[in-house]
Design a protein around this motif. Structure first.
Motif, PDB file in Angstrom:
ATOM      1  N   TRP A  44       0.858  -1.185   0.000  1.00 37.21           N
ATOM      2  CA  TRP A  44       0.000   0.000   0.000  1.00 37.21           C
ATOM      3  C   TRP A  44       0.887   1.225   0.000  1.00 37.21           C
ATOM      4  CZ3 TRP A  44      -5.334   0.286   0.056  1.00 37.21           C
ATOM      5  CH2 TRP A  44      -6.010  -0.924   0.233  1.00 37.21           C
ATOM      6  N   LYS A  45       0.470   2.236  -0.727  1.00 34.25           N
ATOM      7  CA  LYS A  45       1.162   3.523  -0.689  1.00 34.25           C
ATOM      8  C   LYS A  45       0.128   4.635  -0.640  1.00 34.25           C
ATOM      9  CE  LYS A  45       4.441   6.589  -2.966  1.00 34.25           C
ATOM     10  NZ  LYS A  45       4.206   7.508  -1.888  1.00 34.25           N
ATOM     11  N   LYS A  46       0.141   5.354   0.446  1.00 38.64           N
ATOM     12  CA  LYS A  46      -0.648   6.577   0.551  1.00 38.64           C
ATOM     13  C   LYS A  46       0.176   7.669  -0.131  1.00 38.64           C
ATOM     14  CE  LYS A  46      -2.430   9.825   3.975  1.00 38.64           C
ATOM     15  NZ  LYS A  46      -2.593  10.128   5.393  1.00 38.64           N
ATOM     16  N   ARG A  47      -0.503   8.565  -0.833  1.00 34.98           N
ATOM     17  CA  ARG A  47       0.219   9.655  -1.488  1.00 34.98           C
ATOM     18  C   ARG A  47       1.021  10.429  -0.454  1.00 34.98           C
ATOM     19  NH1 ARG A  47      -3.674  12.746  -4.588  1.00 34.98           N
ATOM     20  NH2 ARG A  47      -3.802  14.205  -2.871  1.00 34.98           N
ATOM     21  N   ASP A  48       2.249  10.764  -0.801  1.00 40.84           N
ATOM     22  CA  ASP A  48       3.184  11.501   0.050  1.00 40.84           C
ATOM     23  C   ASP A  48       3.630  10.727   1.287  1.00 40.84           C
ATOM     24  OD1 ASP A  48       3.150  13.718  -1.709  1.00 40.84           O
ATOM     25  OD2 ASP A  48       1.330  14.475  -0.756  1.00 40.84           O
ATOM     26  N   ALA A  49       3.542   9.400   1.221  1.00 37.35           N
ATOM     27  CA  ALA A  49       4.022   8.549   2.313  1.00 37.35           C
ATOM     28  C   ALA A  49       4.794   7.373   1.718  1.00 37.35           C
ATOM     29  CB  ALA A  49       2.850   8.045   3.152  1.00 37.35           C
ATOM     30  N   ASP A  50       5.603   6.740   2.548  1.00 34.16           N
ATOM     31  CA  ASP A  50       6.340   5.554   2.102  1.00 34.16           C
ATOM     32  C   ASP A  50       5.389   4.368   1.988  1.00 34.16           C
ATOM     33  OD1 ASP A  50       8.802   6.855   2.035  1.00 34.16           O
ATOM     34  OD2 ASP A  50       9.214   6.396   4.147  1.00 34.16           O
ATOM     35  N   PRO A  51       5.707   3.428   1.103  1.00 32.16           N
ATOM     36  CA  PRO A  51       4.867   2.225   1.002  1.00 32.16           C
ATOM     37  C   PRO A  51       4.993   1.358   2.247  1.00 32.16           C
ATOM     38  CG  PRO A  51       6.522   2.292  -0.775  1.00 32.16           C
ATOM     39  CD  PRO A  51       6.793   3.435   0.145  1.00 32.16           C
ATOM     40  N   ILE A  52       3.978   0.544   2.463  1.00 31.01           N
ATOM     41  CA  ILE A  52       4.007  -0.476   3.507  1.00 31.01           C
ATOM     42  C   ILE A  52       3.677  -1.816   2.857  1.00 31.01           C
ATOM     43  CG2 ILE A  52       3.319   1.123   5.332  1.00 31.01           C
ATOM     44  CD1 ILE A  52       0.529  -0.376   5.287  1.00 31.01           C
ATOM     45  N   LEU A  53       4.085  -2.879   3.509  1.00 28.60           N
ATOM     46  CA  LEU A  53       3.748  -4.224   3.062  1.00 28.60           C
ATOM     47  C   LEU A  53       2.830  -4.880   4.081  1.00 28.60           C
ATOM     48  CD1 LEU A  53       7.259  -5.418   1.834  1.00 28.60           C
ATOM     49  CD2 LEU A  53       5.199  -5.212   0.425  1.00 28.60           C
ATOM     50  N   VAL A  54       1.850  -5.614   3.585  1.00 27.75           N
ATOM     51  CA  VAL A  54       0.964  -6.420   4.429  1.00 27.75           C
ATOM     52  C   VAL A  54       1.029  -7.832   3.870  1.00 27.75           C
ATOM     53  CG1 VAL A  54      -1.375  -6.748   5.306  1.00 27.75           C
ATOM     54  CG2 VAL A  54      -0.542  -4.426   4.835  1.00 27.75           C
ATOM     55  N   VAL A  55       1.497  -8.769   4.688  1.00 28.02           N
ATOM     56  CA  VAL A  55       1.757 -10.134   4.214  1.00 28.02           C
ATOM     57  C   VAL A  55       1.248 -11.158   5.222  1.00 28.02           C
ATOM     58  CG1 VAL A  55       3.806  -9.388   2.933  1.00 28.02           C
ATOM     59  CG2 VAL A  55       4.068 -10.232   5.264  1.00 28.02           C
ATOM     60  N   ASN A  56       1.233 -12.417   4.781  1.00 29.66           N
ATOM     61  CA  ASN A  56       0.899 -13.469   5.739  1.00 29.66           C
ATOM     62  C   ASN A  56       2.086 -13.661   6.681  1.00 29.66           C
ATOM     63  OD1 ASN A  56       2.678 -15.703   4.836  1.00 29.66           O
ATOM     64  ND2 ASN A  56       1.438 -15.651   2.980  1.00 29.66           N
ATOM     65  N   GLY A  57       1.831 -14.249   7.822  1.00 25.17           N
ATOM     66  CA  GLY A  57       2.849 -14.377   8.861  1.00 25.17           C
ATOM     67  C   GLY A  57       4.094 -15.115   8.420  1.00 25.17           C
ATOM     68  N   MET A  58       3.949 -16.061   7.505  1.00 20.28           N
ATOM     69  CA  MET A  58       5.104 -16.840   7.065  1.00 20.28           C
ATOM     70  C   MET A  58       6.074 -16.013   6.228  1.00 20.28           C
ATOM     71  SD  MET A  58       3.331 -20.525   6.252  1.00 20.28           S
ATOM     72  CE  MET A  58       4.718 -21.019   5.284  1.00 20.28           C
ATOM     73  N   GLU A  59       5.619 -14.864   5.706  1.00 23.55           N
ATOM     74  CA  GLU A  59       6.478 -14.067   4.846  1.00 23.55           C
ATOM     75  C   GLU A  59       6.916 -12.743   5.473  1.00 23.55           C
ATOM     76  OE1 GLU A  59       5.362 -15.466   0.427  1.00 23.55           O
ATOM     77  OE2 GLU A  59       3.924 -14.057   1.282  1.00 23.55           O
ATOM     78  N   ILE A  60       6.687 -12.590   6.766  1.00 27.51           N
ATOM     79  CA  ILE A  60       6.991 -11.317   7.405  1.00 27.51           C
ATOM     80  C   ILE A  60       8.492 -11.020   7.404  1.00 27.51           C
ATOM     81  CG2 ILE A  60       7.014 -12.239   9.771  1.00 27.51           C
ATOM     82  CD1 ILE A  60       5.734  -8.746   8.605  1.00 27.51           C
ATOM     83  N   GLU A  61       9.330 -12.012   7.581  1.00 25.07           N
ATOM     84  CA  GLU A  61      10.778 -11.745   7.584  1.00 25.07           C
ATOM     85  C   GLU A  61      11.253 -11.307   6.214  1.00 25.07           C
ATOM     86  OE1 GLU A  61      12.531 -11.331  10.283  1.00 25.07           O
ATOM     87  OE2 GLU A  61      10.711 -11.874  11.374  1.00 25.07           O
ATOM     88  N   GLU A  62      10.739 -11.922   5.156  1.00 28.62           N
ATOM     89  CA  GLU A  62      11.074 -11.494   3.791  1.00 28.62           C
ATOM     90  C   GLU A  62      10.620 -10.052   3.573  1.00 28.62           C
ATOM     91  OE1 GLU A  62      12.336 -11.623  -0.215  1.00 28.62           O
ATOM     92  OE2 GLU A  62      12.755 -13.061   1.369  1.00 28.62           O
ATOM     93  N   ALA A  63       9.420  -9.741   4.029  1.00 30.73           N
ATOM     94  CA  ALA A  63       8.904  -8.378   3.881  1.00 30.73           C
ATOM     95  C   ALA A  63       9.774  -7.381   4.641  1.00 30.73           C
ATOM     96  CB  ALA A  63       7.461  -8.319   4.357  1.00 30.73           C
ATOM     97  N   ARG A  64      10.136  -7.713   5.860  1.00 30.83           N
ATOM     98  CA  ARG A  64      10.966  -6.801   6.662  1.00 30.83           C
ATOM     99  C   ARG A  64      12.345  -6.595   6.057  1.00 30.83           C
ATOM    100  NH1 ARG A  64       8.912  -9.350  12.293  1.00 30.83           N
ATOM    101  NH2 ARG A  64       7.083  -8.013  12.537  1.00 30.83           N
ATOM    102  N   ALA A  65      12.852  -7.617   5.362  1.00 29.45           N
ATOM    103  CA  ALA A  65      14.166  -7.503   4.725  1.00 29.45           C
ATOM    104  C   ALA A  65      14.157  -6.424   3.638  1.00 29.45           C
ATOM    105  CB  ALA A  65      14.587  -8.848   4.134  1.00 29.45           C
ATOM    106  N   SER A  66      12.983  -6.037   3.173  1.00 29.41           N
ATOM    107  CA  SER A  66      12.872  -4.976   2.168  1.00 29.41           C
ATOM    108  C   SER A  66      13.236  -3.615   2.740  1.00 29.41           C
ATOM    109  CB  SER A  66      11.447  -4.925   1.614  1.00 29.41           C
ATOM    110  OG  SER A  66      10.556  -4.414   2.597  1.00 29.41           O
ATOM    111  N   GLY A  67      13.207  -3.497   4.070  1.00 26.04           N
ATOM    112  CA  GLY A  67      13.456  -2.212   4.711  1.00 26.04           C
ATOM    113  C   GLY A  67      12.197  -1.376   4.869  1.00 26.04           C
ATOM    114  N   LEU A  68      11.088  -1.861   4.316  1.00 27.26           N
ATOM    115  CA  LEU A  68       9.810  -1.143   4.435  1.00 27.26           C
ATOM    116  C   LEU A  68       9.113  -1.524   5.730  1.00 27.26           C
ATOM    117  CD1 LEU A  68       8.442  -1.625   0.830  1.00 27.26           C
ATOM    118  CD2 LEU A  68       9.478   0.430   1.784  1.00 27.26           C
ATOM    119  N   THR A  69       8.256  -0.646   6.211  1.00 24.60           N
ATOM    120  CA  THR A  69       7.401  -1.001   7.334  1.00 24.60           C
ATOM    121  C   THR A  69       6.509  -2.146   6.868  1.00 24.60           C
ATOM    122  OG1 THR A  69       7.437   1.274   8.136  1.00 24.60           O
ATOM    123  CG2 THR A  69       5.657  -0.155   8.947  1.00 24.60           C
ATOM    124  N   SER A  70       6.511  -3.225   7.629  1.00 24.79           N
ATOM    125  CA  SER A  70       5.810  -4.435   7.220  1.00 24.79           C
ATOM    126  C   SER A  70       4.906  -4.934   8.331  1.00 24.79           C
ATOM    127  CB  SER A  70       6.816  -5.532   6.857  1.00 24.79           C
ATOM    128  OG  SER A  70       7.656  -5.092   5.809  1.00 24.79           O
TER     129      SER A  70
END
Length: 160
Positions: A44-70
């Protein structure tokens, strides 16, 4: 350039965009969040904000490795929403989008939808989203999309 995304969103009147992620490759997801490999979730990306990731629990570490708020689906109460919607995954997703948009501080306006998914399910979900949340306009794009236009030029960081 990625730095143009906010301007391109504003030109289209988008308050936010969402990029759906499945097991299929999505150029839009890759462009927005980098090479993170998630097989179920959304960015998700709100205009004028950084993107965030929303994932299933099994993929949270992969999402966090992106450096984005997950976040995981659980962080937004998905499993409670699933139960409240008689275990209907599409209706639970509709409720989940409402929670996410509220947390992002987007209470009305145009929401751009990108990414991958089963067409029948995405269409059914968008129909339900429009019914449940008349304060939003859920739209897709044909032709030259926001991501197509952003990718036409590259910053030095994007070339590296």
């Amino acid at each position: 350039m990625k730095s143009e995304l906010n301007d391109l969103m504003a030109q289209r009147g988008f308050e936010a965009i969402v990029v759906l992620a499945t097991h299929d490759y999505s150029a839009s997801l890759d462009y927005l969040v980098g090479s993170v490999r998630i097989t179920g979730g959304m960015a998700w990306k709100k205009r004028d904000a950084d993107p965030i990731l929303v994932v299933n629990g099994m993929e949270i570490e992969e999402a966090r490795a992106s450096g984005l708020t997950s976040y995981t689906y659980s962080d937004f109460g998905y499993y409670e929403l699933f139960a409240q919607n008689n275990n209907d995954p599409i209706k639970a997703q509709v409720a989940l989008w409402g929670v996410i948009l509220d947390r992002l501080g987007v209470h009305s306006g145009k929401i751009g939808i990108y990414g991958t998914g089963e067409n029948n399910q995405v269409l059914a979900q968008v129909d339900l989203l429009r019914e449940a949340y008349p304060q939003y306009q859920f739209v897709g794009e044909a032709g030259s999309t926001l991501f197509d236009q952003a990718a036409l030029t590259k910053s030095v960081d994007e070339l590296a």
